[in-house]
Design a protein around this motif. Structure first.
Motif, short mmCIF file in Angstrom:
data_model
loop_
_atom_site.label_atom_id
_atom_site.label_comp_id
_atom_site.label_asym_id
_atom_site.label_seq_id
_atom_site.Cartn_x
_atom_site.Cartn_y
_atom_site.Cartn_z
N LEU A 1 0.86 -1.18 0.00
CA LEU A 1 0.00 0.00 0.00
C LEU A 1 0.89 1.23 0.00
O LEU A 1 1.94 1.25 0.66
CB LEU A 1 -0.87 0.07 1.26
CG LEU A 1 -1.89 -1.01 1.56
CD1 LEU A 1 -2.78 -0.56 2.72
CD2 LEU A 1 -2.75 -1.31 0.35
N TYR B 1 -5.36 3.64 4.82
CA TYR B 1 -4.67 2.35 4.98
C TYR B 1 -5.49 1.40 5.87
O TYR B 1 -5.67 0.23 5.55
CB TYR B 1 -3.30 2.54 5.63
CG TYR B 1 -2.28 3.30 4.81
CD1 TYR B 1 -2.27 3.25 3.42
CD2 TYR B 1 -1.29 4.06 5.44
CE1 TYR B 1 -1.32 3.95 2.69
CE2 TYR B 1 -0.34 4.76 4.72
CZ TYR B 1 -0.36 4.70 3.34
OH TYR B 1 0.59 5.40 2.63
N PHE C 1 4.23 -1.37 3.41
CA PHE C 1 3.90 -0.02 2.94
C PHE C 1 5.06 0.48 2.10
O PHE C 1 6.23 0.28 2.47
CB PHE C 1 3.73 0.94 4.12
CG PHE C 1 2.56 0.63 5.00
CD1 PHE C 1 1.27 0.86 4.56
CD2 PHE C 1 2.76 0.12 6.28
CE1 PHE C 1 0.19 0.57 5.37
CE2 PHE C 1 1.69 -0.16 7.09
CZ PHE C 1 0.40 0.05 6.64
#
Ligand code: SF4
Lengths: 381, 303
Positions: free
Chosen positions: A258, A304, A333
């Motif tokens: 992400l 997130y 991430f």
């Protein structure tokens, strides 16, 4: 239909396999050294210039600030520029030459990869070809990915990552990849694909392509990056996560990342000029410690958190942290702060090298059990 | 540009087709000179130098008249156009484009103004000239550079027209502040989806009516605009302030944090100037749970 309007080939590359691929695809080209540079990044998107490898092609994708964790992946600069036209693309502010340049000399690229990998045989290298372009966008015409897939199959400690926003996977389906290639997608909420990712494959087309490579036995990577804020983002991202997990098989997902929209401050003006209809620059942003504009942390974390909840449910894992076991896709991430990791996953890697090591551990434990178990020392941890 | 002769004349008129040009270049040229420029057309001399010479005979250098440029090349040379402000150059080029009708002819004039004769540069200058009138005046008054003017023309015309008529007359910002203001207002206008929504949310009239001081108006406007443009930061920074209030710290202690919210954590500042202040340090352990709440606040897990 080809995405190339003109092709120019450096005289040193006329015997390369890339030229055979062009011939096979029926792409006409002229042999020309010293092709004029294109000032505007858009002007050269349809010009393919086949060049020799100059200098080092292998580099590390890294952030300049130690406040943001980067995954330490290596990038092989085999192509620069891309036929697609995403509004947030950093190439519009980066390229000095807008021509789409591709290295014809695959052997030189592979030799450099081999040299690096053989120097540190105990490390597992992840190497991507997407830093300055799309790994598969021109595959029908150039066949470069197929040749790289075949070469990486024989490098024991390297994994190739082909990252794309295309659905051009048919040419690679029959390759003998031995799971040494991760075909990954940059995926986004449908609204963003439709409004910001111009000329790329539509979301459903990408998901169908994801299914095809899954069926062909490839490992896959899923990158929800850059996540972009818009009204209704929650449901759109939710549906994206569900559909992408349904389109593949979790045991073949090597990694999931992400990341949120970020760009250099000068990019704001470029985006507004090049994409007057885009609204992505009007959302609240702050300047991060790495000098990049990004959403304020509470907003990033909200996005997130939401996506992670849906992802956990879709994958069937309560805990996504890469530090709590290697029986699941490695979740991370991209370019996020340590405390974001900590607050959302309960812990964070101790360093960039540590994250690199976690990747290796995960790959070895899940897919390459015949390789020795990675040792943190080899990763500088 | 050839000088054909030197003549002494009095009361020369301007070339009628040059009249609009003098509207904007008049104030941008040196008005004191010991000689002037003129050209001859149809057996009549026309003045090229914008100063009052209605009186006695005055020396004039007579230049060539080039028909395809309407004598504008001579006008530029005689008025030292390279020293003009960017906005004057832009207005001149826009007028010339209108009169000459051919970009090639206009390109020819550009080096006489110290500009590169390129289509892209010409397009930029033509765009600058299309700014609304008060902004053009502003650009002239504040000697705004071409680079800054280019930043202004990035914004869409409807926004600029509104800014020109409804905001600019009520404030007097420096150029960098004006650009920042435009950027912020434009972002908010785009985000909200219309000028009327922006006007509704920022309540400009109440600022203009409540304050006559231009600086005060500007600072109130910027303050409101910040809240509008950065709602997340405003909201969470206010929550931090509220939490800190609950801590009820003595005067010699204060708390600071990264207002962009990027860096987690806070600085606890203690200014010890008396022995008694040291006693106050025990507060730190007494209020530990409140400090913990403050840190927890920075995980942003509640709205
Ligand atoms: S696919 Fe990637 S490289 Fe291509 S335009 Fe989009 S962001 Fe840029």
């Amino acid at each position: 239909m080809t995405q190339i309007k003109q092709a120019m080939v450096d005289s040193s590359q006329v015997d390369s396999e890339l030229i055979s691929a062009l011939n096979e695809a029926g792409i006409e080209y002229v042999v020309q050294d010293d092709v004029d540079t294109q000032k505007h990044y858009r002007a050269g998107k349809k010009n393919l210039v086949v060049v020799d490898k100059k200098g080092d092609a292998l580099d590390t994708c890294a952030t300049i600030s130690d406040k943001y964790i980067c995954c330490n992946v290596k990038v092989l600069k085999s192509v620069s520029n891309c036929p697609y036209d995403c509004s947030y693309c950093f190439l519009q502010n980066y390229l000095n030459d807008g021509n789409t340049k591709m290295v014809g000399n695959d052997k030189a690229l592979i030799d450099e990869v081999k040299e690096t990998c053989f120097k540190e045989p105990n490390r597992i290298f992840r190497i991507g070809t997407w830093e300055l372009g799309d790994s598969l966008a021109l595959e029908r015409e150039t066949g470069q990915a197929q040749r790289l897939i075949n070469a990486f199959r024989d490098i024991p400690n390297a994994v190739l990552e082909l990252k794309t926003k295309s659905d051009i996977v048919d040419p690679i389906l029959a390759c003998d990849h031995q799971q040494k290639t991760v075909v990954s997608w940059s995926l986004n909420a449908n609204t963003i694909v439709e409004k910001q990712e111009h000329k790329t494959a539509r979301l459903q087309e990408r998901l169908q392509a994801l299914k095809k490579v899954t069926d062909a036995g490839y490992l896959v990577g899923l990158h929800l990056d850059p996540m972009i804020y818009f009204e209704g983002w929650e449901t759109d991202y939710e549906s994206l996560v569900r559909q992408m997990i349904e389109s593949t098989c979790s045991s073949q997902i090597a990694w999931i990342s992400l990341g949120s929209l970020r760009f250099n401050p000068e990019m704001k003006k470029k985006i507004e000029m090049n994409f007057p209809a885009s609204d992505i620059t009007y959302t609240e942003m702050i300047r991060g410690d790495d000098g990049k504009m990004r959403y304020p942390k509470p907003l990033r974390m909200r996005m997130y958190r939401h996506v992670m909840d849906v992802l956990s449910a879709a994958l069937g894992y309560d805990d996504l942290s890469p530090q709590t076991g290697f029986d699941k896709p490695l979740f991370y991430f991209c370019m996020e702060r340590w405390d974001v990791w900590h607050d959302l996953l309960g812990s964070s890697p101790t360093s960039i090298q540590d994250l690199d090591y976690l990747f290796a551990k995960s790959l070895q434990a899940r897919f390459f059990t015949d390789l020795p178990v990675p040792n943190p020392i080899d990763y500088g941890v | 540009m050839n000088i054909k002769s030197l003549q002494h004349c009095s009361s020369l008129t301007f070339f009628p087709k040059h009249q609009p040009y003098f509207e904007f270049i008049r104030s941008d040229v040196t008005s004191h000179s010991s000689f002037g420029y003129a050209f001859s057309y149809d057996n009549q001399l026309y003045c090229l130098t914008p100063f009052d010479n209605q009186g006695d005979s005055f020396p004039y250098l007579i230049l060539d008249y080039t028909k395809q440029y309407l004598g504008l090349d001579a006008l530029l040379v005689s008025c030292s156009a390279t020293y003009w402000q960017a906005v004057v150059k832009a207005q001149f080029l826009a007028q010339a484009y209108q009169d000459l009708g051919d970009r090639k002819h206009v390109l020819y004039l550009m080096p006489l103004m110290g500009l590169v004769a390129k289509q892209t540069v010409l397009s930029e200058y033509l765009k600058m000239a299309s700014l609304p009138s008060l902004l053009l005046d502003y650009a002239y008054r504040k000697k705004v550079s071409s680079k800054q003017l280019l930043q202004m023309v990035r914004f869409d015309l409807s926004f600029l027209t509104w800014f020109d008529s409804d905001v600019l007359p009520y404030i007097d910002p420096s150029c960098s502040v004006l650009l920042d203001l435009c950027e912020s207002l434009h972002d908010c206008y785009q985000r909200l989806g219309g000028i009327h929504l922006l006007v509704e949310s920022l309540q400009f009239d109440s600022i203009w009516e409540s304050y006559s001081d231009l600086n005060k108006r500007l600072s109130i406007l910027r303050d409101r605009l910040f809240k509008q443009r950065y709602p997340t930061q405003t909201y969470y920074n206010q929550r931090m302030k509220d939490q800190i209030k609950v801590l009820d710290l003595p005067d010699f202690m204060s708390i600071d944090w990264d207002k962009t919210l990027e860096n987690k954590g806070f600085f606890l500042n203690v200014h010890v100037s008396r022995l008694d202040d040291l006693q106050g340090l025990s507060l730190l352990s007494d209020k530990q749970s409140l400090f913990e709440t403050l840190l927890q606040e920075m995980t942003y897990d509640s709205d």
